[in-house]
Design a protein around this motif. Structure first.
Motif, PDB file in Angstrom:
ATOM      1  N   GLY A  74     -39.989  23.705 -26.634  1.00  0.00           N
ATOM      2  CA  GLY A  74     -38.670  24.013 -26.113  1.00  0.00           C
ATOM      3  C   GLY A  74     -38.731  24.819 -24.829  1.00  0.00           C
ATOM      4  O   GLY A  74     -39.802  25.268 -24.407  1.00  0.00           O
ATOM      5  N   LYS A  75     -37.557  25.008 -24.234  1.00  0.00           N
ATOM      6  CA  LYS A  75     -37.444  25.733 -22.962  1.00  0.00           C
ATOM      7  C   LYS A  75     -37.018  27.174 -23.210  1.00  0.00           C
ATOM      8  O   LYS A  75     -36.047  27.437 -23.919  1.00  0.00           O
ATOM      9  N   VAL A  76     -37.736  28.113 -22.599  1.00  0.00           N
ATOM     10  CA  VAL A  76     -37.449  29.538 -22.731  1.00  0.00           C
ATOM     11  C   VAL A  76     -36.227  29.873 -21.868  1.00  0.00           C
ATOM     12  O   VAL A  76     -36.199  29.559 -20.679  1.00  0.00           O
ATOM     13  N   THR A  77     -35.233  30.529 -22.489  1.00  0.00           N
ATOM     14  CA  THR A  77     -34.030  30.903 -21.741  1.00  0.00           C
ATOM     15  C   THR A  77     -33.979  32.393 -21.421  1.00  0.00           C
ATOM     16  O   THR A  77     -33.315  32.795 -20.478  1.00  0.00           O
ATOM     17  N   ASP A  78     -34.673  33.211 -22.214  1.00  0.00           N
ATOM     18  CA  ASP A  78     -34.652  34.650 -21.967  1.00  0.00           C
ATOM     19  C   ASP A  78     -35.887  35.295 -22.573  1.00  0.00           C
ATOM     20  O   ASP A  78     -36.464  34.771 -23.533  1.00  0.00           O
ATOM     21  N   VAL A  79     -36.307  36.428 -22.011  1.00  0.00           N
ATOM     22  CA  VAL A  79     -37.444  37.212 -22.501  1.00  0.00           C
ATOM     23  C   VAL A  79     -37.036  38.666 -22.483  1.00  0.00           C
ATOM     24  O   VAL A  79     -36.368  39.121 -21.543  1.00  0.00           O
ATOM     25  N   GLY A 114     -37.443  29.994 -18.214  1.00  0.00           N
ATOM     26  CA  GLY A 114     -37.338  28.705 -17.544  1.00  0.00           C
ATOM     27  C   GLY A 114     -38.506  27.762 -17.798  1.00  0.00           C
ATOM     28  O   GLY A 114     -38.465  26.598 -17.417  1.00  0.00           O
ATOM     29  N   LYS A 115     -39.563  28.242 -18.443  1.00  0.00           N
ATOM     30  CA  LYS A 115     -40.743  27.413 -18.712  1.00  0.00           C
ATOM     31  C   LYS A 115     -40.587  26.696 -20.056  1.00  0.00           C
ATOM     32  O   LYS A 115     -39.893  27.155 -20.947  1.00  0.00           O
ATOM     33  N   THR A 116     -41.262  25.554 -20.177  1.00  0.00           N
ATOM     34  CA  THR A 116     -41.321  24.839 -21.448  1.00  0.00           C
ATOM     35  C   THR A 116     -42.590  25.283 -22.161  1.00  0.00           C
ATOM     36  O   THR A 116     -43.665  25.334 -21.552  1.00  0.00           O
ATOM     37  N   VAL A 117     -42.441  25.605 -23.444  1.00  0.00           N
ATOM     38  CA  VAL A 117     -43.550  26.139 -24.223  1.00  0.00           C
ATOM     39  C   VAL A 117     -43.669  25.399 -25.556  1.00  0.00           C
ATOM     40  O   VAL A 117     -42.722  24.750 -26.004  1.00  0.00           O
ATOM     41  N   VAL A 118     -44.840  25.529 -26.164  1.00  0.00           N
ATOM     42  CA  VAL A 118     -45.036  25.120 -27.542  1.00  0.00           C
ATOM     43  C   VAL A 118     -45.234  26.397 -28.343  1.00  0.00           C
ATOM     44  O   VAL A 118     -46.083  27.230 -28.001  1.00  0.00           O
ATOM     45  N   ILE A 164     -48.096  31.085 -28.468  1.00  0.00           N
ATOM     46  CA  ILE A 164     -47.183  30.407 -27.535  1.00  0.00           C
ATOM     47  C   ILE A 164     -48.030  29.877 -26.387  1.00  0.00           C
ATOM     48  O   ILE A 164     -48.847  30.610 -25.804  1.00  0.00           O
ATOM     49  N   LYS A 165     -47.819  28.610 -26.041  1.00  0.00           N
ATOM     50  CA  LYS A 165     -48.566  27.997 -24.929  1.00  0.00           C
ATOM     51  C   LYS A 165     -47.569  27.423 -23.926  1.00  0.00           C
ATOM     52  O   LYS A 165     -46.632  26.724 -24.297  1.00  0.00           O
ATOM     53  N   VAL A 166     -47.793  27.715 -22.650  1.00  0.00           N
ATOM     54  CA  VAL A 166     -46.965  27.170 -21.580  1.00  0.00           C
ATOM     55  C   VAL A 166     -47.416  25.724 -21.323  1.00  0.00           C
ATOM     56  O   VAL A 166     -48.594  25.489 -21.069  1.00  0.00           O
ATOM     57  N   VAL A 167     -46.451  24.783 -21.389  1.00  0.00           N
ATOM     58  CA  VAL A 167     -46.820  23.377 -21.188  1.00  0.00           C
ATOM     59  C   VAL A 167     -46.143  22.753 -19.974  1.00  0.00           C
ATOM     60  O   VAL A 167     -46.507  21.661 -19.551  1.00  0.00           O
ATOM     61  N   ASN A 168     -45.145  23.422 -19.416  1.00  0.00           N
ATOM     62  CA  ASN A 168     -44.475  22.871 -18.231  1.00  0.00           C
ATOM     63  C   ASN A 168     -43.681  23.964 -17.546  1.00  0.00           C
ATOM     64  O   ASN A 168     -43.058  24.773 -18.125  1.00  0.00           O
TER      65      ASN A 168
END
Length: 168
Positions: A74-79, A114-118, A164-168
């Protein structure tokens, strides 16, 4: 005698200043959250390839209240701006679900927005109290009017991430 006492005090003060360490300001870890970056325990390639969508996770959680050992993309919207200790993932209906790190064992940089993660971990449907909702809204630096508008507990998807892994 007074001179020795003064000299000793000056020597102790000088050595304290010389060896004093700068206190570290707490905050999220630094980093640009580049594709391939991993936070936490690691995401195996076979786990990454089996990652399901947020929509599929939501459907699974309608059948079972809790799903363990699941990978979600999914896409991260906030941290969390304070420590990087939580994040939110966008759902297909433009709402969000909340992700915490297992045992508070790792944190993520704010650059993850804003990044896509697994995510690899455990998901469940849970009731979140008013106090807890307000706490996270304060962490997210929401306006006070928005925080004050939180009046009822809400049922939501909660995810506890092992990695958590950044994929895009």
């Amino acid at each position: 005698m007074k001179f020795k006492a003064i000299l000793f005090a000056v020597a102790v003060s000088a050595s304290s200043l010389a060896f004093a360490q700068e206190t570290k300001k707490f905050g999220p870890p630094a980093g640009n959250a580049l594709v391939g970056d991993v936070y936490g325990g690691g995401v195996a390639s076979n786990v990454e390839s089996k990652a399901i969508s947020v929509d599929k996770l939501s459907k699974k959680l309608k059948k079972d209240k809790k799903v363990e050992n699941v990978a979600v993309k999914g896409k991260v919207t906030d941290v969390c701006d304070k420590k990087g200790c939580w994040l939110t993932i966008q759902t297909e209906d433009n709402s969000q679900f909340f992700v915490k790190m297992k045992d508070y064992a790792f944190f993520v940089p704010t650059a993850l927005k804003g990044k896509t993660v697994v995510l690899d971990g455990t998901a469940e449907r849970k009731i979140t109290s008013v106090d807890e909702q307000k706490h996270y809204a304060e962490d997210a630096k929401k306006p006070q009017s928005e925080i004050d508008a939180i009046k009822t507990p809400k049922e939501e998807i909660r995810f506890v991430a092992n990695a958590i892994k950044v994929v895009n």
